[in-house]
Scaffold this motif. Structure first.
Motif, PDB file in Angstrom:
ATOM      1  N   SER A   1       3.983   4.072 -10.527  1.00 53.18           N
ATOM      2  CA  SER A   1       5.361   4.492 -10.748  1.00 53.18           C
ATOM      3  C   SER A   1       6.113   3.630 -11.736  1.00 53.18           C
ATOM      4  O   SER A   1       7.176   3.983 -12.196  1.00 53.18           O
TER       5      SER A   1
ATOM      6  N   SER B   1       0.744   9.309  -7.740  1.00 58.08           N
ATOM      7  CA  SER B   1       0.818   8.611  -9.025  1.00 58.08           C
ATOM      8  C   SER B   1       0.016   9.365 -10.086  1.00 58.08           C
ATOM      9  O   SER B   1      -0.990  10.018  -9.794  1.00 58.08           O
TER      10      SER B   1
ATOM     11  N   TYR C   1      10.649   1.450 -10.357  1.00 61.91           N
ATOM     12  CA  TYR C   1      10.684   2.017  -9.015  1.00 61.91           C
ATOM     13  C   TYR C   1      11.398   1.044  -8.073  1.00 61.91           C
ATOM     14  O   TYR C   1      11.131  -0.159  -8.097  1.00 61.91           O
TER      15      TYR C   1
ATOM     16  N   GLN D   1       3.955   7.073  -2.980  1.00 60.21           N
ATOM     17  CA  GLN D   1       4.023   6.851  -4.421  1.00 60.21           C
ATOM     18  C   GLN D   1       2.634   6.685  -5.023  1.00 60.21           C
ATOM     19  O   GLN D   1       2.358   7.157  -6.132  1.00 60.21           O
TER      20      GLN D   1
END
Length: 817
Positions: free
Chosen positions: A393, A99, A397, A95
């Motif tokens: 995120s 990003s 998330y 993630q």
């Protein structure tokens, strides 16, 4: 064929609209092979042009490994039963790696928000400024948002001047100076790294947010095996793609190191603060001891055993009490930091409690037998991960909520346990204070001023020892910060993996398939939509009227293709028609039981105009005349007479209409002899009457037919098409046979239904079919009744040398009679 042979009448087979005959389709495709070859060539050329003028895209790939530290693994094992199994840390790193914030930083670093292109005649090529590939560098100024997505073109006029144009607008400016445009301000400079000589450049400025989303859609991050992470990007510029992946890894690696450095900096700051407090206490203790010595005029000397023992005990108690005081203060500091974590604005790593607060209690960070080092390291790692995910995120998330829960659980545990430890330390401090006071009262009973001196000296030594301990820890922290290394290992450097779009092999294959497929589709559609008669099978599928002959396509300009002493293919076909006509007429009389007779009156008609009935009448008559038969051709097509012209003799004013209307009494005066053969006579239609159908019903018609039968072996009537007018049906009682001309690729399928109707309703006697204008690549022709004749090496008088035939094709002089 013998005279005893009979004609085999084939039952009609049902035919459906749009039925596709595979054999016919294959034959049609083979006949049009040059169209398929041309389609394939055009397709391959189109594929080559597509490859030439289409920018391909490439896939770049890199692989990295995030190595978990031993402390993290031990911490996971420590809290496995308390907090549950931790998810694979690689999912969180993925993630972070994909990003938007990280992508946006790389875009700004590489200057990807502006694309540069060379001006080509057909295709513009992209420059890559990061490697010195663009003659100019554009620096956007203020209020440039209106210029996003606009294609600008820069023309370098002189060494320092340029011309900027977009759409229908054009302005001039100087290199290196701010230029104001209606779309915003920008500065254009020369690129010193560029070594080419291009004066025309195009560029596009993109919105960073839109460009980030665009790149993110082509940028993928996936877990491979264990903690290995695969990064891939699809882009039209492979150099730019490799640089992008390199920068992504570099920025991610740098952020990890920065996180560790921030922790070390916080540790150093805390140690500095504690050292400063100890410096003040040391100075105060030294001043107090100095004053005590001056006030009491003391000199060094030995103390008795009891005083030494008591003072030693008191020193130990005071040292322990001081340690408990520092521990209680450190716990207060930690509890305050833990309370800050619960506040929404305190998400940054800088607000985390630090394990170095407990350095006074040894390297293992133990308080009352409890080791807190791994707990705080775990809390720091979880909070750092929460910060990264929130920035990349967002709080929606799923991992973010899981981290919040883990942090809350761990924080609650630390608060509870530290508060409990703090109470225990406070109790110990009270006990030590009571013991120290009791011992101090005993020592005070000793009337010796050296007691106070020893107390001050020992306190001073204790503070010095603590000061040097913290100073040593500070040096170790700074050394750790200087030696910080990344846990990220690059397993595979960014490389171009493959060409994603515009693969030459695939493009050429698709082009070839389209080049062949489109003509095949058109040929198939033409076959499906073709409602004309193309072969004998079409005839047999719609009617049981027998086919007695097939006449090929004539390339001759002459209307009469049958001549004496000439053995051409066309002449042989009409000779075969003459023979089959003879057998057919005998078969009719044998089937009727009337004996072996010969049909004498014959009418030739068709469904529509253009089927070639008059051409067949003329050549059939010539074939019979050459065989020694006396033949009279009668033109009863009053509406569109052509018989005389086909015989090379113009129509005259007097003809059949004159006789039938009783304006001419003698039939012999109307009959003329053909210029091509003495046995071939013909009777023209004469003037076009206003009532053709009624004229054929005249009583004089029977007189005329009887006269012709008495003076000729064959009487052939050229009748109008039955699909247009009903004139031909008036001749029914005068005919022995009726021939229907069906022209290949001209007569419609429904004409066969009309012929079948004529037979079923007996509108005309003994109908038969002749297929005209059959085209084939070989000289093989099949004729009804289940038998056929093949022609090989006949001398074809109609065919001319190849060079002449090609010349005629090019000049359009080929006749399709």
């Amino acid at each position: 064929m013998t005279e005893g042979q009979k004609f085999h009448i084939t039952e009609a087979r049902p035919s459906k609209l749009f039925d596709l005959d595979t054999n016919k389709l294959i034959h049609r495709a083979l006949r049009l092979w040059y169209v398929l070859v041309l389609g394939a060539v055009v397709g391959l050329i189109g594929g080559r042009l597509y490859l030439r003028y289409t920018t391909p895209t490439y896939k770049m790939e890199a692989t990295v490994l995030n190595r978990a530290t031993e402390e993290q693994l031990l911490s996971n094992q420590l809290f496995q039963t308390r907090l549950g199994d931790f998810q694979n840390q690689s999912l969180d790193e993925i993630q972070i790696l994909r990003s938007d914030n990280l992508i946006r930083e790389v875009i700004e670093d590489l200057g990807l928000s502006i694309e540069y292109y060379s001006v080509g005649r057909v295709k513009d090529l992209e420059f890559y400024p990061a490697q010195g590939g663009s003659p100019i560098v554009v620096e956007p100024g203020d209020q440039i948002s209106n210029a996003y997505g606009v294609l600008f073109q820069v023309g370098l006029v002189e060494s320092q001047e340029f011309r900027l144009s977009w759409g229908e607008n054009e302005i001039t400016g100087r290199l290196g100076q701010l230029l104001s445009t209606p779309l915003g301000n920008l500065t254009i400079r020369r690129n010193p790294q560029y070594g080419g000589n291009i004066n025309e450049v195009k560029f596009i400025i993109y919105n960073s947010d839109e460009l980030t989303r665009s790149i993110a859609s082509n940028y993928k991050v996936n877990q491979v095996v264990g903690n290995a992470i695969n990064l891939s990007l699809v882009d039209k510029n492979p150099d730019k793609g490799k640089d992008f992946l390199t920068k992504i890894i570099e920025y991610y690696d740098r952020s990890m190191i920065q996180d560790k450095n921030r922790i070390a900096q916080k540790t150093t700051a805390f140690l500095e603060e504690r050292l400063e407090d100890l410096r003040k206490e040391l100075r105060e203790s030294e001043q107090e001891m100095k004053r005590f010595m001056l006030d009491n005029d003391m000199i060094s000397g030995d103390m008795d055993t009891k005083l030494t023992t008591q003072l030693s005990q008191l020193e130990g108690l005071e040292q322990r009490r001081l340690e408990l005081t520092v521990g209680i203060a450190a716990i207060d500091n930690v509890l305050q930091s833990l309370d800050e974590i619960d506040k929404p604005e305190s998400v940054k790593l800088s607000s985390l409690p630090l394990s170095f607060n407990f350095l006074l209690f040894g390297a293992n960070l133990e308080i009352n037998g409890r080791n807190y080092a791994k707990l705080f390291d775990q809390l720091i790692e979880l909070t750092r991960e929460k910060e990264e995910i929130q920035s990349s995120s967002g709080p929606e998330y799923p991992r973010f909520k899981s981290l919040n829960k883990q942090i809350d659980t761990l924080t609650s545990f630390l608060k509870y346990d530290l508060a409990k430890s703090q109470k225990e330390l406070e109790k110990g401090q009270i006990i030590l204070a009571r013991t120290s006071d009791s011992l101090f009262r005993e020592i005070r009973r000793i009337p010796d001023s050296r007691f106070d001196y020893n107390v001050l000296e020992r306190l001073l030594n204790l503070k010095e020892q603590l000061y040097f301990t913290l100073l040593t820890q500070k040096e170790q922290t700074e050394l750790t910060q200087a030696a910080t290394v990344s846990e990220l290992k690059v397993l595979k450097n960014p490389t171009v993996l493959e060409r994603v779009s515009s693969q030459p092999g695939e493009v050429y294959l698709i082009s070839l398939i389209l080049g062949l497929g489109i003509p095949l589709v058109l040929i198939t559609l033409a076959e499906l939509l073709d409602n004309t008669v193309t072969n004998a099978d079409d005839v047999k599928s719609r009617t049981d009227v027998p086919v007695i002959a097939s006449i090929g396509h004539s390339r001759s300009k002459d209307q009469i293709v049958v001549q004496a002493n000439r053995r051409t293919n066309m002449a042989e076909m009409f000779r075969l028609l003459r023979t089959n006509l003879n057998f057919f007429s005998k078969a009719i009389y044998n089937n009727n039981g009337t004996g072996d007779q010969q049909a004498q009156t014959l009418m030739v008609t068709s469904s529509v105009s253009g089927d070639g009935k008059t051409w067949v009448v003329v050549n059939l008559g010539m074939s019979l005349a050459i065989a020694g038969k006396k033949v009279c051709l009668v033109n009863i097509d009053f509406r569109k007479p052509k018989l005389g012209r086909y015989l090379g003799m113009e129509e005259v004013d007097k003809g059949l209409t004159n006789y039938l209307s009783a304006s001419e009494k003698d039939m012999s005066n109307l009959i003329r002899v053909s210029n091509d053969h003495d046995n071939l006579h013909f009777l023209s239609s004469g003037p076009i009457p206003p009532n053709p159908a009624e004229l054929l019903l005249s009583p004089r018609m029977e007189t005329m037919v009887n006269y012709l039968k008495a003076n000729y072996d064959y009487v052939i009537f050229d009748a109008p098409p039955i699909g247009a007018v009903a004139d031909a049906f008036a001749m029914q009682k005068y005919l022995d046979m009726s021939l229907f001309i069906v022209r290949n690729k001209h007569s419609r399928i429904y004409a066969l239904d009309l012929i079948q109707e004529v037979k079923d309703e007996q509108k005309l006697p003994s109908p038969a079919i002749v297929i005209n204008d059959v085209r084939t690549s070989r000289s093989h022709y099949g004729y009804g009744y289940g038998y056929g004749y093949g022609y090989g090496a006949y001398e074809d008088g109609d065919r001319q040398p190849l060079i002449k035939r090609i010349k005629k094709i090019l000049t359009g002089r080929v006749s399709e009679s």
